[in-house]
Design a protein around this motif. Structure first.
Motif, PDB file in Angstrom:
ATOM      1  N   SER A 236      43.618  45.996  41.815  1.00  0.00           N
ATOM      2  CA  SER A 236      42.672  45.372  40.891  1.00  0.00           C
ATOM      3  C   SER A 236      43.453  44.725  39.747  1.00  0.00           C
ATOM      4  O   SER A 236      43.816  45.402  38.776  1.00  0.00           O
ATOM      5  CB  SER A 236      41.692  46.413  40.342  1.00  0.00           C
ATOM      6  OG  SER A 236      40.820  45.833  39.387  1.00  0.00           O
ATOM      7  N   PRO A 237      43.722  43.417  39.815  1.00  0.00           N
ATOM      8  CA  PRO A 237      44.510  42.740  38.786  1.00  0.00           C
ATOM      9  C   PRO A 237      43.957  42.929  37.375  1.00  0.00           C
ATOM     10  O   PRO A 237      44.718  43.076  36.412  1.00  0.00           O
ATOM     11  CB  PRO A 237      44.463  41.270  39.211  1.00  0.00           C
ATOM     12  CG  PRO A 237      44.256  41.317  40.686  1.00  0.00           C
ATOM     13  CD  PRO A 237      43.368  42.508  40.934  1.00  0.00           C
ATOM     14  N   LEU A 238      42.640  42.907  37.246  1.00  0.00           N
ATOM     15  CA  LEU A 238      42.010  43.102  35.943  1.00  0.00           C
ATOM     16  C   LEU A 238      42.456  44.413  35.311  1.00  0.00           C
ATOM     17  O   LEU A 238      42.833  44.482  34.134  1.00  0.00           O
ATOM     18  CB  LEU A 238      40.486  43.058  36.121  1.00  0.00           C
ATOM     19  CG  LEU A 238      39.548  43.245  34.937  1.00  0.00           C
ATOM     20  CD1 LEU A 238      38.187  42.641  35.275  1.00  0.00           C
ATOM     21  CD2 LEU A 238      39.354  44.714  34.583  1.00  0.00           C
ATOM     22  N   ALA A 279      38.947  37.610  33.683  1.00  0.00           N
ATOM     23  CA  ALA A 279      39.326  38.195  34.971  1.00  0.00           C
ATOM     24  C   ALA A 279      38.091  38.668  35.731  1.00  0.00           C
ATOM     25  O   ALA A 279      38.010  38.537  36.959  1.00  0.00           O
ATOM     26  CB  ALA A 279      40.293  39.353  34.761  1.00  0.00           C
ATOM     27  N   LYS A 280      37.112  39.205  35.006  1.00  0.00           N
ATOM     28  CA  LYS A 280      35.853  39.624  35.642  1.00  0.00           C
ATOM     29  C   LYS A 280      35.120  38.415  36.221  1.00  0.00           C
ATOM     30  O   LYS A 280      34.497  38.513  37.293  1.00  0.00           O
ATOM     31  CB  LYS A 280      34.981  40.333  34.607  1.00  0.00           C
ATOM     32  CG  LYS A 280      33.639  40.811  35.140  1.00  0.00           C
ATOM     33  CD  LYS A 280      33.794  41.880  36.197  1.00  0.00           C
ATOM     34  CE  LYS A 280      32.476  42.609  36.482  1.00  0.00           C
ATOM     35  NZ  LYS A 280      31.399  41.709  36.912  1.00  0.00           N
ATOM     36  N   THR A 281      35.188  37.277  35.551  1.00  0.00           N
ATOM     37  CA  THR A 281      34.566  36.059  36.075  1.00  0.00           C
ATOM     38  C   THR A 281      35.194  35.670  37.408  1.00  0.00           C
ATOM     39  O   THR A 281      34.503  35.239  38.343  1.00  0.00           O
ATOM     40  CB  THR A 281      34.715  34.908  35.066  1.00  0.00           C
ATOM     41  OG1 THR A 281      34.148  35.290  33.817  1.00  0.00           O
ATOM     42  CG2 THR A 281      34.016  33.657  35.566  1.00  0.00           C
ATOM     43  N   CYS A 282      36.521  35.826  37.506  1.00  0.00           N
ATOM     44  CA  CYS A 282      37.206  35.559  38.781  1.00  0.00           C
ATOM     45  C   CYS A 282      36.702  36.498  39.862  1.00  0.00           C
ATOM     46  O   CYS A 282      36.483  36.081  41.004  1.00  0.00           O
ATOM     47  CB  CYS A 282      38.709  35.697  38.600  1.00  0.00           C
ATOM     48  SG  CYS A 282      39.660  35.776  40.135  1.00  0.00           S
ATOM     49  N   TYR A 283      36.509  37.774  39.525  1.00  0.00           N
ATOM     50  CA  TYR A 283      35.984  38.732  40.503  1.00  0.00           C
ATOM     51  C   TYR A 283      34.606  38.291  41.003  1.00  0.00           C
ATOM     52  O   TYR A 283      34.304  38.371  42.198  1.00  0.00           O
ATOM     53  CB  TYR A 283      35.863  40.118  39.873  1.00  0.00           C
ATOM     54  CG  TYR A 283      37.149  40.901  39.757  1.00  0.00           C
ATOM     55  CD1 TYR A 283      38.384  40.299  39.932  1.00  0.00           C
ATOM     56  CD2 TYR A 283      37.120  42.257  39.460  1.00  0.00           C
ATOM     57  CE1 TYR A 283      39.564  41.020  39.812  1.00  0.00           C
ATOM     58  CE2 TYR A 283      38.298  43.002  39.345  1.00  0.00           C
ATOM     59  CZ  TYR A 283      39.508  42.374  39.518  1.00  0.00           C
ATOM     60  OH  TYR A 283      40.660  43.101  39.402  1.00  0.00           O
ATOM     61  N   ASP A 284      33.767  37.826  40.075  1.00  0.00           N
ATOM     62  CA  ASP A 284      32.390  37.456  40.428  1.00  0.00           C
ATOM     63  C   ASP A 284      32.320  36.112  41.138  1.00  0.00           C
ATOM     64  O   ASP A 284      31.460  35.906  42.000  1.00  0.00           O
ATOM     65  CB  ASP A 284      31.524  37.410  39.166  1.00  0.00           C
ATOM     66  CG  ASP A 284      31.366  38.775  38.512  1.00  0.00           C
ATOM     67  OD1 ASP A 284      31.544  39.794  39.222  1.00  0.00           O
ATOM     68  OD2 ASP A 284      31.091  38.830  37.295  1.00  0.00           O
ATOM     69  N   TYR A 285      33.232  35.198  40.782  1.00  0.00           N
ATOM     70  CA  TYR A 285      33.240  33.848  41.360  1.00  0.00           C
ATOM     71  C   TYR A 285      34.680  33.501  41.757  1.00  0.00           C
ATOM     72  O   TYR A 285      35.380  32.791  41.033  1.00  0.00           O
ATOM     73  CB  TYR A 285      32.702  32.827  40.348  1.00  0.00           C
ATOM     74  CG  TYR A 285      31.342  33.177  39.808  1.00  0.00           C
ATOM     75  CD1 TYR A 285      30.183  32.908  40.531  1.00  0.00           C
ATOM     76  CD2 TYR A 285      31.210  33.812  38.564  1.00  0.00           C
ATOM     77  CE1 TYR A 285      28.932  33.247  40.047  1.00  0.00           C
ATOM     78  CE2 TYR A 285      29.969  34.151  38.064  1.00  0.00           C
ATOM     79  CZ  TYR A 285      28.838  33.872  38.804  1.00  0.00           C
ATOM     80  OH  TYR A 285      27.602  34.218  38.325  1.00  0.00           O
ATOM     81  N   PRO A 286      35.137  34.001  42.892  1.00  0.00           N
ATOM     82  CA  PRO A 286      36.556  33.876  43.272  1.00  0.00           C
ATOM     83  C   PRO A 286      36.942  32.476  43.731  1.00  0.00           C
ATOM     84  O   PRO A 286      37.310  32.247  44.883  1.00  0.00           O
ATOM     85  CB  PRO A 286      36.698  34.906  44.394  1.00  0.00           C
ATOM     86  CG  PRO A 286      35.333  34.991  44.997  1.00  0.00           C
ATOM     87  CD  PRO A 286      34.370  34.795  43.870  1.00  0.00           C
TER      88      PRO A 286
END
Length: 498
Positions: A236-238, A279-286
Motif C-alpha cells: 500500500s504506497p499510501l 494518494a487516496k484519490t489514486c486508489y479510488d481512480y487508478p
C-alpha cells in the motif's frame, strides 16, 4: 529529478556506470540437447526447458536445476533447488517461490545475497554454502520476472511487461507447467509464494491469479497455493508514505534517537495530509496521470528529505542505521553478484542463449514500463482480501530498520484492511516473539496473528500474521539469517510465533 526513479521500494535501477558489466558479449549458444523440454497441456506456445546443474555455480549439496519458461515470445529464467530435508518422494513435497521486487529486480539478488542455498563469496568469483538457506524444509525456486529482468528475455519486437497483473498471468502459466510436468512431486503442494519489496505487488496479484484460475478451470492442472509470505512489501504506497514520519521522527524502529530533527519532521507532518489525500484519490481512480501526480506530491512533500540523499556515500533507504556504499542498491554484495553471473563460465554453465547479451541485476526497461502504468501507486489490499476470503494464509514480515517499505506503514495497512478477521486482528497488541541466534534465545521482534473461519460450515481456519524483526532492514534474510529461517519454518509448519 525523476521522482519516480526513487519511489519507496523501487530498488532496481541499473547500477551506476562504475559497476563492472563485463563481459558484454557471449558467444555461447547452447544446443537443444543441453535441455529437456516439457510442453504445457494448456497451450502449445508454453513450455519449459530445464537442465541439471552441479555445485560448481552454487555451492550446495542438493540437486539444482536451471532453465527457462517459454511463454510465447517471453522467456522467464528460473533456478530450482531441492529441499535439504525432503519429506517424501510423493506428489506433496512443499515448494517455495521467491520473487525479488523492483519492479525490475533480478531474483538472483535474493538467491545470492540473502536466502539462497549458496551466497556470493567476498571476492565475487564463487559462492559459499549458506547454513541458513531457505530450502531446509522446502524446495525453493527463484524466478527472474517479468520478462526482461535478469536472465529472462523477450523476443525482438515484444513489448516489455508493464504491470503486476500481466506478470502474474505469465507466472501462473509457469507454475502450472512446473508442478504438473517438470517436478510433479510438488503437484499437490503446499506452495508458498514469497519475496520482498515490490513483491508486495507481485505476490498478491499472482496469488489472486492462481486462485481465480484454479476456480475457473478445475479440470486443468491446479497450482496448489497454500500461503503468501511478503517481506517488507510495497503493498500500500499510501501507507508506506505515511510511515516515513514515524520511521524518521521517532525511536520506534529501534534507534536511540530520531534520524531527523524537529524542523524537518514538522515539514513532513505538515505535508503528510495532502500526500495521503491525493494518494487516496489514486486508489479510488487508478488513472496513470492521477497516480503519477499523487507520487509527485508525496515525493516532494515527504519522501525527498531522506530518499533524495540516498546514494553511494549518502543515506541508506533500506537500513536507516547503515551506510550506503553503492548507488541505488547500497550493498556492495550486489555488485559482486552481477560480476559473478557475468563470467563466461557462469553463462556457459547456465546455457544462456545469445538473446541475453549481459546479466544486469536491475532492468531499466521494465522499471520504465511500470512507470507508464498506474501499477506503482495502486494498493494490493483488494487482492489480499480476495486471497484471505478464499482461505489462503498470509504472513507479512518486516525488518524494523527499513524505511523504503517501513514497519509503520505495514502496521497501518494491516489494521485498516477490511476483511472478516479485521476486528480480531486490530484488537490484538503486538507481542514479543523469541528465536535462537548463535545458540542463545533472543527476543527477535514482535508479532500478532489471527486464525479465522472464513467460510460458513467449514472448520478450516485462515491465518493472517504480522511479524517484525529487530536489528534488520529491508532484506531480513541478509540481516538476520538465522532468525529469518526460524520464522519461515514456523510459518510453513503452522506453528505460532507465541
Amino acid at each position: 529529478m525523476n521522482y519516480l526513479y526513487l519511489l519507496p521500494c523501487i530498488i532496481t535501477s541499473i547500477l551506476a556506470s562504475k559497476v563492472s558489466q563485463a563481459p558484454l558479449l557471449h558467444d555461447h549458444d547452447p544446443s537443444v540437447s543441453d535441455f529437456t523440454t516439457y510442453q504445457s497441456e494448456v497451450s502449445s506456445s508454453h513450455s519449459i526447458r530445464v537442465k541439471r546443474q552441479n555445485a560448481t555455480l552454487c555451492d550446495t549439496p542438493v540437486d539444482q536445476y536451471t532453465g527457462w519458461l517459454d511463454v510465447g515470445a517471453k522467456h522467464l529464467f528460473f533456478w530450482y533447488f531441492k529441499a535439504e530435508n525432503a519429506a517424501s518422494d510423493n506428489d506433496d513435497e512443499p515448494l517455495a517461490l521467491w520473487l525479488t521486487g523492483g519492479p525490475g529486480g533480478s531474483s538472483m539478488l535474493g538467491m545470492l545475497q540473502e536466502l539462497g542455498p549458496c551466497l556470493i563469496n567476498k571476492h565475487g568469483n564463487g559462492t559459499v554454502y549458506n547454513p541458513f538457506g531457505w530450502n531446509k524444509e522446502t524446495a525453493l525456486i527463484f524466478v527472474d520476472q517479468p520478462a526482461g529482468v535478469g536472465f529472462s528475455y523477450l523476443d525482438e519486437g515484444e513489448p516489455v511487461p508493464g504491470d503486476s497483473f500481466t506478470s502474474a498471468a505469465d507466472m501462473h502459466l509457469f507454475l502450472q507447467v512446473f508442478v504438473s510436468k517438470v517436478f510433479p512431486e510438488h503437484k499437490n503442494g503446499p506452495l508458498v509464494i514469497t519475496g520482498e519489496s515490490y513483491a508486495g505487488h507481485y505476490l498478491p496479484a499472482l496469488g489472486a491469479q492462481i486462485v481465480s484460475q484454479n476456480i475457473l478451470y478445475p479440470k486443468q492442472a491446479q497450482v496448489p497455493l497454500k500461503s503468501l509470505a511478503i517481506g517488507n512489501g510495497y503493498v500500500s504506497p499510501l501507507d508506506t508514505a505515511y510511515g516515513y514520519w514515524e520511521t524518521l521522527c521517532t525511536t520506534n524502529p529501534g534507534v536511540d534517537k530520531p534520524i531527523f530533527n524537529e524542523t524537518i519532521c514538522d515539514i513532513m507532518a505538515t505535508n503528510l495530509p495532502r500526500c495521503i489525500a491525493v494518494a487516496k484519490t489514486c486508489y479510488d481512480y487508478p488513472d496513470p496521470a492521477i497516480c503519477n501526480a499523487a507520487a509527485k506530491v508525496c515525493w516532494d512533500g515527504v519522501i525527498v528529505f531522506y530518499d533524495g540523499e540516498s546514494y553511494a556515500g549518502g543515506r541508506n533507504r533500506f537500513d536507516i542505521t547503515a551506510p550506503c556504499d553503492l548507488d541505488e542498491f547500497c550493498y556492495p554484495e550486489t555488485e559482486l553478484v552481477q560480476d559473478y553471473l557475468n563470467l563466461e563460465s557462469s553463462f556457459n554453465a547456465l546455457g544462456v542463449p545469445k538473446n541475453v547479451r549481459k546479466f544486469e541485476v536491475g532492468s531499466h526497461a521494465v522499471e520504465e514500463a511500470f512507470q507508464l502504468t498506474e501499477d506503482l501507486e495502486i494498493t494490493m489490499k483488494p487482492q489480499l482480501e480476495y486471497l484471505l476470503a478464499n482461505q489462503i494464509d498470509v504472513l507479512i514480515y518486516q525488518g524494523n530498520l527499513d524505511l523504503a517499505c517501513n514497519t509503520a506503514g505495514a502496521k497501518r495497512w494491516t489494521a485498516n484492511m477490511p476483511w472478516k478477521g479485521q476486528s480480531a486482528f486490530t484488537s490484538k497488541e503486538l507481542k514479543p516473539w523469541k528465536s535462537t541466534k548463535d545458540g542463545k534465545e533472543v527476543v527477535a521482534g514482535t508479532f500478532k496473528e489471527v486464525n479465522v473461519k472464513m467460510m460458513d460450515g467449514d472448520e478450516k481456519t485462515t491465518r493472517f500474521a504480522l511479524v517484525t524483526v529487530d536489528g534488520s532492514g529491508h532484506m531480513v534474510p541478509m540481516d538476520q539469517p538465522e532468525i529469518s529461517l526460524d520464522m519461515l519454518n514456523r510459518w510453513l509448519a503452522g506453528k505460532s510465533f507465541d
